[in-house]
Design an enzyme around this catalytic site. Structure first.
Site, PDB file in Angstrom:
ATOM      1  N   ASP A   1      -5.495   1.527  10.459  1.00 16.01           N
ATOM      2  CA  ASP A   1      -6.905   1.201  10.652  1.00 16.01           C
ATOM      3  C   ASP A   1      -7.055   0.630  12.071  1.00 16.01           C
ATOM      4  O   ASP A   1      -7.130   1.388  13.039  1.00 16.01           O
ATOM      5  CB  ASP A   1      -7.275   0.190   9.551  1.00 16.01           C
TER       6      ASP A   1
ATOM      7  N   ASP B   1       0.576   3.481   4.478  1.00 16.41           N
ATOM      8  CA  ASP B   1      -0.487   4.198   3.770  1.00 16.41           C
ATOM      9  C   ASP B   1      -1.657   4.521   4.689  1.00 16.41           C
ATOM     10  O   ASP B   1      -2.180   5.626   4.678  1.00 16.41           O
ATOM     11  CB  ASP B   1      -0.959   3.409   2.530  1.00 16.41           C
TER      12      ASP B   1
ATOM     13  N   GLY C   1       0.762  -1.250   0.000  1.00 16.78           N
ATOM     14  CA  GLY C   1       0.000   0.000   0.000  1.00 16.78           C
ATOM     15  C   GLY C   1       0.793   1.299   0.000  1.00 16.78           C
ATOM     16  O   GLY C   1       0.320   2.323  -0.486  1.00 16.78           O
TER      17      GLY C   1
HETATM   18  C1  PRP Z   1      -3.453  -2.552   4.719  1.00 16.30           C
HETATM   19  C2  PRP Z   1      -2.754  -1.209   4.773  1.00 16.30           C
HETATM   20  C3  PRP Z   1      -2.068  -1.227   6.116  1.00 16.30           C
HETATM   21  C4  PRP Z   1      -2.972  -2.085   6.963  1.00 16.30           C
HETATM   22  C5  PRP Z   1      -3.754  -1.231   7.910  1.00 16.30           C
HETATM   23  O1  PRP Z   1      -2.525  -3.500   4.279  1.00 16.30           O
HETATM   24  O2  PRP Z   1      -1.827  -1.057   3.729  1.00 16.30           O
HETATM   25  O3  PRP Z   1      -0.797  -1.800   6.040  1.00 16.30           O
HETATM   26  O4  PRP Z   1      -3.824  -2.790   6.062  1.00 16.30           O
HETATM   27  O5  PRP Z   1      -4.654  -1.998   8.653  1.00 16.30           O
HETATM   28  P1  PRP Z   1      -4.575  -2.262  10.212  1.00 16.30           P
HETATM   29  O6  PRP Z   1      -4.231  -0.961  10.897  1.00 16.30           O
HETATM   30  O7  PRP Z   1      -5.975  -2.718  10.528  1.00 16.30           O
HETATM   31  O8  PRP Z   1      -3.566  -3.330  10.459  1.00 16.30           O
HETATM   32  P2  PRP Z   1      -2.916  -4.878   3.583  1.00 16.30           P
HETATM   33  O9  PRP Z   1      -2.735  -5.984   4.559  1.00 16.30           O
HETATM   34  O10 PRP Z   1      -4.260  -4.734   2.923  1.00 16.30           O
HETATM   35  O11 PRP Z   1      -1.798  -5.044   2.479  1.00 16.30           O
HETATM   36  P3  PRP Z   1      -1.369  -4.104   1.250  1.00 16.30           P
HETATM   37  O12 PRP Z   1      -0.624  -2.916   1.837  1.00 16.30           O
HETATM   38  O13 PRP Z   1      -0.502  -4.980   0.438  1.00 16.30           O
HETATM   39  O14 PRP Z   1      -2.619  -3.682   0.501  1.00 16.30           O
END
Ligand code: PRP
Length: 178
Positions: free
Chosen positions: A105, A102, A46
């Protein structure tokens, strides 16, 4: 891939993002002024767009490395289980580290990654997140620098995906299912 139809409404323009990145880069530069040992670590996938904009605004000697952590798979909900899919290439012991994310959450990803990296003995370690959804937080963690606080909307673009698509949008958009 997903079959559910949706449209994307612009939420944060490319211009607003660029202005905010410039502002944050100035703060980061002041914080790390004089360093010759900074490694900027992007969390894949991300952050790939954000990190490229951040490092180009930094007038400091920097190295760039990447770490891939995943908690979401292709779904919309955090699995609360963070997996390290790709580790850093370099050592960070005694180095200054800026972790670039990025979006924060639930906070599980950033918290897990920070515990891991802190255990490797960096001299200083800070974090920057483009987006923060404080209302979703389950782990008490906050990035040192945040671009924008946003409500609990499903966002895509500027590196962020929905089922691996839309990472290439130059702005942050809100997914609206139709
Ligand atoms: C997403 C984003 C963050 C994380 C945030 O990554 O890029 O790293 O989730 O969520 P959290 O605070 O609930 O842990 P994802 O696992 O979707 O992978 P990506 O970056 O490859 O899309």
């Amino acid at each position: 891939m997903t079959d559910r139809p949706y449209v994307i409404d612009e939420m944060i323009s490319a211009k607003s993002i660029a202005a905010r990145v410039e502002e944050l880069a100035r703060e980061i530069q002041a914080h790390f002024k004089g360093t010759d040992k900074l490694i900027v670590v992007g969390l894949l996938r991300g952050s790939f767009v954000f990190i490229s904009d951040v490092v180009r605004e930094l007038d400091l000697p920097v190295e760039v490395d990447f770490l891939e952590a995943s908690s979401y798979g292709d779904g919309m909900e955090s699995s609360r289980e963070v997996r390290i899919l790709k580790d850093l290439r370099g050592e960070i012991s005694g180095r200054d580290v800026l972790v670039v994310e990025d979006i924060v959450d639930t906070g599980f990803t950033l918290s897990h990654v920070m515990n891991l990296l802190k255990s490797r003995g960096p001299a200083r370690i800070e974090t920057i997140a483009l987006l923060d959804k404080p209302s979703r937080r389950e782990v008490d963690i906050r990035a040192t620098w945040t671009g924008f606080e946003i409500p609990d909307e499903f966002v895509v673009g500027y590196g962020i995906d929905y089922a691996q698509r839309n990472r290439n949008l130059p702005y942050i958009g809100k997914v609206r299912f139709t």
